[in-house]
Design an enzyme around this catalytic site. Structure first.
Site, mmCIF file in Angstrom:
data_model
loop_
_atom_site.group_PDB
_atom_site.id
_atom_site.type_symbol
_atom_site.label_atom_id
_atom_site.label_comp_id
_atom_site.label_asym_id
_atom_site.label_seq_id
_atom_site.Cartn_x
_atom_site.Cartn_y
_atom_site.Cartn_z
ATOM 1 N N SER A 149 0.835 -1.195 0.000
ATOM 2 C CA SER A 149 0.000 0.000 0.000
ATOM 3 C C SER A 149 0.881 1.261 0.000
ATOM 4 O O SER A 149 1.629 1.487 -0.957
ATOM 5 C CB SER A 149 -0.960 -0.048 1.189
ATOM 6 N N ASP A 227 -10.156 -5.680 -3.225
ATOM 7 C CA ASP A 227 -9.572 -4.583 -2.452
ATOM 8 C C ASP A 227 -10.487 -3.364 -2.558
ATOM 9 O O ASP A 227 -10.683 -2.809 -3.650
ATOM 10 C CB ASP A 227 -8.186 -4.274 -3.025
ATOM 11 N N HIS A 260 -7.358 -5.968 0.852
ATOM 12 C CA HIS A 260 -6.173 -5.120 1.016
ATOM 13 C C HIS A 260 -5.302 -5.521 2.208
ATOM 14 O O HIS A 260 -4.272 -4.897 2.450
ATOM 15 C CB HIS A 260 -6.635 -3.658 1.200
#
Length: 282
Positions: A149, A227, A260
């Site tokens: 991320s 996600d 995620h």
């Protein structure tokens, strides 16, 4: 001077967590390091992988949740997990937002006040690398970088900004075009100001547009299609297009159903460790 905070036997090696004073940050910083059995032998000289965690995480998050040590032990690879921002900088408002300030340093050197004094994560990582080479059996010619991320953004941009330092790069669900997404716009505006040319120097997709096949061994990215941040925040298609135009080999794997979080990372981390081991082989 390194202060050992804790250590834990792990897959024949040892997982440790340290604190030290950073000259770049001007504060104490923490990091984790996994030393495989191969790194504990006399005269050891092993490859190393930086893993940069995402928003709200610490130096412990990846080490505890990802399950990377088993594959790293098999590969004889050392893993370094830095913290995600300075702590205790006493900047007004630094803890007001989960996606900016504490836990959200974005792996760059801020140029805007009041952030510029302590929020210098890019310089810190260079400092930490020098410290690791001095204090641990790290081969400075075999350093890779990965992240998740915000940390995926950091891994891609730092690899592209310092290809002389990092020989391999991969990412999980990276913020691949931060100039186009709310997280990136907020961070870049706060840390770098309104000059979008400065933003471009820390945007992986824009950096790749200027690159010429800097990683001939390829780049590996995994992205979950479940996600919730994919459409608004991540934009892997922008980086994919930039790699195509630059002639940069890229394996962008899209996985149905994965979100995620760290269940996603744990599902594919072994592939990333093996990818870096191949790239960092002598």
């Amino acid at each position: 001077m390194l202060e050992l905070l804790s250590e834990h036997a792990c897959f024949g090696g040892v997982q440790r967590f340290y604190r030290h004073h950073s000259q770049a940050i001007g504060l104490n910083m923490r990091f984790g390091v996994f030393l495989p059995a191969a790194a504990l032998k006399p005269a050891a000289h092993v490859p190393a992988l930086f893993f940069l965690a995402g928003l709200t995480c610490t130096e412990e998050t990846f080490a505890i949740k990802a399950g990377a040590q088993r594959a790293a032990a098999e590969a004889g690879m050392l893993i370094i997990t830095p913290d995600t921002s300075p702590r205790g900088a006493a900047v007004e408002g630094e803890s007001a937002h989960w996606d900016f300030g504490v836990g959200a340093g974005f792996y760059l050197d801020a140029t805007q006040q009041p952030w510029a004094k302590h929020y210098r994560m890019e310089s810190y990582l260079r400092e930490l690398l020098q410290l690791l080479v001095q204090q641990f059996p790290v081969d400075p010619q075999r350093i890779g970088i990965s992240g998740h991320s915000m940390g995926g953004h950091g891994a891609l941009t730092l690899a592209l900004r310092h290809p002389d330092v990092f020989r391999s790069v991969s990412a999980f669900a990276p913020i691949a075009a931060p100039s186009l997404c709310p997280w990136g716009i907020k961070a870049f505006s706060g840390y770098l100001g309104d000059d979008r040319q400065q933003w471009a120097a820390h945007d992986a997709s824009l950096l790749m547009e200027q690159a010429q096949n800097p990683f001939p061994g390829g780049i590996l990215i995994d992205q979950g299609l479940g996600d919730k941040f994919l459409a608004e925040q991540l934009h892997p298609e922008e980086f994919e297009a930039a790699c195509r135009n630059a002639g940069q080999p890229l394996e962008l794997r899209r996985h149905a159903g994965y979100d995620h979080g760290y269940y996603f990372i744990a599902s594919f981390i072994d592939d990333h460790i093996r990818f870096h081991a191949r790239c960092l082989a002598r």
